[in-house]
Write a protein that holds these residues in place. Structure first.
Motif, PDB file in Angstrom:
ATOM      1  N   ASN A  32       0.497 -12.151  -4.009  1.00  0.00           N
ATOM      2  CA  ASN A  32       0.770 -10.920  -5.029  1.00  0.00           C
ATOM      3  C   ASN A  32      -0.252 -10.039  -4.975  1.00  0.00           C
ATOM      4  O   ASN A  32      -0.401  -8.976  -4.511  1.00  0.00           O
ATOM      5  CB  ASN A  32       1.243 -11.776  -6.075  1.00  0.00           C
ATOM      6  CG  ASN A  32       1.942 -10.642  -7.207  1.00  0.00           C
ATOM      7  OD1 ASN A  32       2.378  -9.631  -6.905  1.00  0.00           O
ATOM      8  ND2 ASN A  32       1.846 -11.061  -8.570  1.00  0.00           N
ATOM      9  N   HIS A  33      -1.218 -10.330  -5.900  1.00  0.00           N
ATOM     10  CA  HIS A  33      -2.317  -9.436  -6.013  1.00  0.00           C
ATOM     11  C   HIS A  33      -3.370  -9.828  -5.083  1.00  0.00           C
ATOM     12  O   HIS A  33      -3.569 -11.078  -5.129  1.00  0.00           O
ATOM     13  CB  HIS A  33      -3.011  -9.469  -7.593  1.00  0.00           C
ATOM     14  CG  HIS A  33      -1.753  -9.121  -8.740  1.00  0.00           C
ATOM     15  ND1 HIS A  33      -0.813  -8.109  -8.203  1.00  0.00           N
ATOM     16  CD2 HIS A  33      -1.532  -9.729  -9.838  1.00  0.00           C
ATOM     17  CE1 HIS A  33      -0.010  -7.753  -9.348  1.00  0.00           C
ATOM     18  NE2 HIS A  33      -0.343  -8.827 -10.230  1.00  0.00           N
ATOM     19  N   MET A  34      -4.371  -8.915  -4.721  1.00  0.00           N
ATOM     20  CA  MET A  34      -5.417  -9.340  -4.045  1.00  0.00           C
ATOM     21  C   MET A  34      -6.578  -8.569  -4.462  1.00  0.00           C
ATOM     22  O   MET A  34      -6.599  -7.471  -5.083  1.00  0.00           O
ATOM     23  CB  MET A  34      -5.334  -8.430  -2.556  1.00  0.00           C
ATOM     24  CG  MET A  34      -4.224  -9.229  -1.752  1.00  0.00           C
ATOM     25  SD  MET A  34      -3.671  -8.595  -0.184  1.00  0.00           S
ATOM     26  CE  MET A  34      -4.798  -9.402   0.572  1.00  0.00           C
ATOM     27  N   VAL A  48     -14.636  -6.983  -8.908  1.00  0.00           N
ATOM     28  CA  VAL A  48     -15.133  -5.772  -8.490  1.00  0.00           C
ATOM     29  C   VAL A  48     -13.635  -4.712  -8.383  1.00  0.00           C
ATOM     30  O   VAL A  48     -14.074  -3.701  -8.960  1.00  0.00           O
ATOM     31  CB  VAL A  48     -15.683  -5.993  -7.021  1.00  0.00           C
ATOM     32  CG1 VAL A  48     -15.744  -4.457  -6.533  1.00  0.00           C
ATOM     33  CG2 VAL A  48     -17.038  -6.877  -7.257  1.00  0.00           C
ATOM     34  N   ALA A  49     -12.754  -5.110  -7.464  1.00  0.00           N
ATOM     35  CA  ALA A  49     -11.667  -4.111  -7.671  1.00  0.00           C
ATOM     36  C   ALA A  49     -10.362  -5.245  -7.345  1.00  0.00           C
ATOM     37  O   ALA A  49     -10.666  -6.316  -6.962  1.00  0.00           O
ATOM     38  CB  ALA A  49     -11.650  -3.250  -6.382  1.00  0.00           C
ATOM     39  N   ALA A  50      -9.378  -4.573  -7.640  1.00  0.00           N
ATOM     40  CA  ALA A  50      -8.032  -5.371  -7.477  1.00  0.00           C
ATOM     41  C   ALA A  50      -7.033  -4.546  -7.045  1.00  0.00           C
ATOM     42  O   ALA A  50      -7.134  -3.157  -7.430  1.00  0.00           O
ATOM     43  CB  ALA A  50      -7.625  -5.975  -8.931  1.00  0.00           C
ATOM     44  N   ILE A  51      -6.055  -4.982  -6.220  1.00  0.00           N
ATOM     45  CA  ILE A  51      -4.941  -4.187  -6.073  1.00  0.00           C
ATOM     46  C   ILE A  51      -3.652  -4.958  -5.968  1.00  0.00           C
ATOM     47  O   ILE A  51      -3.669  -5.961  -5.448  1.00  0.00           O
ATOM     48  CB  ILE A  51      -5.005  -3.694  -4.277  1.00  0.00           C
ATOM     49  CG1 ILE A  51      -3.789  -2.721  -3.823  1.00  0.00           C
ATOM     50  CG2 ILE A  51      -5.400  -4.893  -3.502  1.00  0.00           C
ATOM     51  CD1 ILE A  51      -4.327  -1.795  -2.756  1.00  0.00           C
ATOM     52  N   THR A  52      -2.657  -4.510  -6.792  1.00  0.00           N
ATOM     53  CA  THR A  52      -1.280  -4.967  -6.866  1.00  0.00           C
ATOM     54  C   THR A  52      -0.376  -5.010  -5.937  1.00  0.00           C
ATOM     55  O   THR A  52      -0.692  -4.261  -4.797  1.00  0.00           O
ATOM     56  CB  THR A  52      -0.603  -4.897  -8.170  1.00  0.00           C
ATOM     57  OG1 THR A  52      -0.230  -3.516  -7.821  1.00  0.00           O
ATOM     58  CG2 THR A  52      -1.659  -4.631  -9.274  1.00  0.00           C
ATOM     59  N   SER A  53       0.739  -5.918  -5.858  1.00  0.00           N
ATOM     60  CA  SER A  53       1.703  -5.883  -4.879  1.00  0.00           C
ATOM     61  C   SER A  53       2.375  -4.449  -4.562  1.00  0.00           C
ATOM     62  O   SER A  53       2.827  -4.259  -3.610  1.00  0.00           O
ATOM     63  CB  SER A  53       2.510  -6.934  -5.164  1.00  0.00           C
ATOM     64  OG  SER A  53       3.502  -6.851  -6.428  1.00  0.00           O
ATOM     65  N   SER A  54       2.228  -3.796  -5.613  1.00  0.00           N
ATOM     66  CA  SER A  54       2.749  -2.395  -5.453  1.00  0.00           C
ATOM     67  C   SER A  54       1.804  -1.295  -5.035  1.00  0.00           C
ATOM     68  O   SER A  54       2.176  -0.251  -5.113  1.00  0.00           O
ATOM     69  CB  SER A  54       3.357  -2.059  -6.702  1.00  0.00           C
ATOM     70  OG  SER A  54       2.353  -1.985  -7.762  1.00  0.00           O
ATOM     71  N   GLY A  55       0.623  -1.703  -4.847  1.00  0.00           N
ATOM     72  CA  GLY A  55      -0.617  -0.782  -4.585  1.00  0.00           C
ATOM     73  C   GLY A  55      -1.249  -0.378  -5.470  1.00  0.00           C
ATOM     74  O   GLY A  55      -2.133   0.469  -5.175  1.00  0.00           O
ATOM     75  N   TRP A  70      -8.147  -1.245  -0.631  1.00  0.00           N
ATOM     76  CA  TRP A  70      -6.675  -0.933  -0.171  1.00  0.00           C
ATOM     77  C   TRP A  70      -6.520  -2.024   0.840  1.00  0.00           C
ATOM     78  O   TRP A  70      -7.320  -3.071   1.165  1.00  0.00           O
ATOM     79  CB  TRP A  70      -6.570   0.421   0.712  1.00  0.00           C
ATOM     80  CG  TRP A  70      -7.231   0.170   2.062  1.00  0.00           C
ATOM     81  CD1 TRP A  70      -6.555   0.319   3.338  1.00  0.00           C
ATOM     82  CD2 TRP A  70      -8.740   0.644   2.542  1.00  0.00           C
ATOM     83  NE1 TRP A  70      -7.741   0.337   4.268  1.00  0.00           N
ATOM     84  CE2 TRP A  70      -8.872   0.695   3.754  1.00  0.00           C
ATOM     85  CE3 TRP A  70     -10.046   0.787   1.640  1.00  0.00           C
ATOM     86  CZ2 TRP A  70     -10.181   0.919   4.397  1.00  0.00           C
ATOM     87  CZ3 TRP A  70     -11.111   1.203   2.225  1.00  0.00           C
ATOM     88  CH2 TRP A  70     -11.285   1.030   3.713  1.00  0.00           C
ATOM     89  N   ARG A  71      -5.072  -2.128   1.171  1.00  0.00           N
ATOM     90  CA  ARG A  71      -4.590  -3.314   2.142  1.00  0.00           C
ATOM     91  C   ARG A  71      -3.846  -2.766   2.971  1.00  0.00           C
ATOM     92  O   ARG A  71      -3.003  -1.817   2.645  1.00  0.00           O
ATOM     93  CB  ARG A  71      -4.315  -4.360   1.290  1.00  0.00           C
ATOM     94  CG  ARG A  71      -3.119  -4.268   0.527  1.00  0.00           C
ATOM     95  CD  ARG A  71      -2.628  -5.297  -0.327  1.00  0.00           C
ATOM     96  NE  ARG A  71      -1.215  -5.027  -0.775  1.00  0.00           N
ATOM     97  CZ  ARG A  71      -0.752  -5.932  -1.886  1.00  0.00           C
ATOM     98  NH1 ARG A  71      -1.520  -7.067  -2.098  1.00  0.00           N
ATOM     99  NH2 ARG A  71       0.372  -5.649  -2.184  1.00  0.00           N
ATOM    100  N   ASP A  72      -3.582  -3.692   3.983  1.00  0.00           N
ATOM    101  CA  ASP A  72      -2.698  -3.243   5.166  1.00  0.00           C
ATOM    102  C   ASP A  72      -1.225  -3.643   4.180  1.00  0.00           C
ATOM    103  O   ASP A  72      -1.090  -4.521   3.593  1.00  0.00           O
ATOM    104  CB  ASP A  72      -2.819  -4.087   6.166  1.00  0.00           C
ATOM    105  CG  ASP A  72      -3.987  -3.626   7.294  1.00  0.00           C
ATOM    106  OD1 ASP A  72      -4.160  -4.339   8.069  1.00  0.00           O
ATOM    107  OD2 ASP A  72      -4.353  -2.513   6.834  1.00  0.00           O
ATOM    108  N   SER A  73       0.064  -2.852   4.795  1.00  0.00           N
ATOM    109  CA  SER A  73       1.183  -3.040   4.072  1.00  0.00           C
ATOM    110  C   SER A  73       1.683  -4.425   4.357  1.00  0.00           C
ATOM    111  O   SER A  73       2.518  -4.775   3.766  1.00  0.00           O
ATOM    112  CB  SER A  73       2.457  -1.979   4.574  1.00  0.00           C
ATOM    113  OG  SER A  73       2.148  -1.939   6.295  1.00  0.00           O
TER     114      SER A  73
END
Length: 116
Positions: A32-34, A48-55, A70-73
């Motif tokens: 889900n979240h990264m 430090v930073a977070a990115i949700t499943s929706s970006g 950021w993350r790969d799709s």
């Protein structure tokens, strides 16, 4: 189970840049979240930073102007671009993911050292 492997850490001079990567394997479809955390010497680990499943992204105070997550799709790889590094950015940087149903997994960490 999700396995995480960080890479990209190292020694850099103040003002330099580094890009950290976190490669996920295993049950990546549950991710889900990264998140990226860091732990300076003798201090506690902090987000430090977070990115949700929706970006959607979130950064700790004062880092957004220097750090980009950021993350790969396909959720297999997450990145943290760090610019204008400072000695106070020295820490072990950890990749973390949260899954659905909720579980939390950590990588082994990668050392970032900023020194002249």
């Amino acid at each position: 189970q999700v396995r995480l492997v960080e890479s990209g850490g190292g020694l850099v001079q103040p003002g330099g840049s580094l890009r950290l990567s976190c490669a996920a394997s295993g049950n990546i479809f549950s991710i889900n979240h990264m998140n990226w955390y860091r732990q300076p010497p003798g201090k506690e680990r902090k987000l430090v930073a977070a990115i949700t499943s929706s970006g959607n992204t979130h950064y700790a105070d004062s880092l957004e102007d220097r750090f980009t997550i950021w993350r790969d799709s396909d959720k297999k790889t997450m990145y943290l671009q760090m610019i204008k590094l400072r000695p106070e950015d020295t820490a072990v940087y950890y990749c973390n993911v949260e899954t659905l149903p909720f579980e939390s997994y950590w990588g082994q960490g990668t050392q970032v050292t900023v020194t002249s």
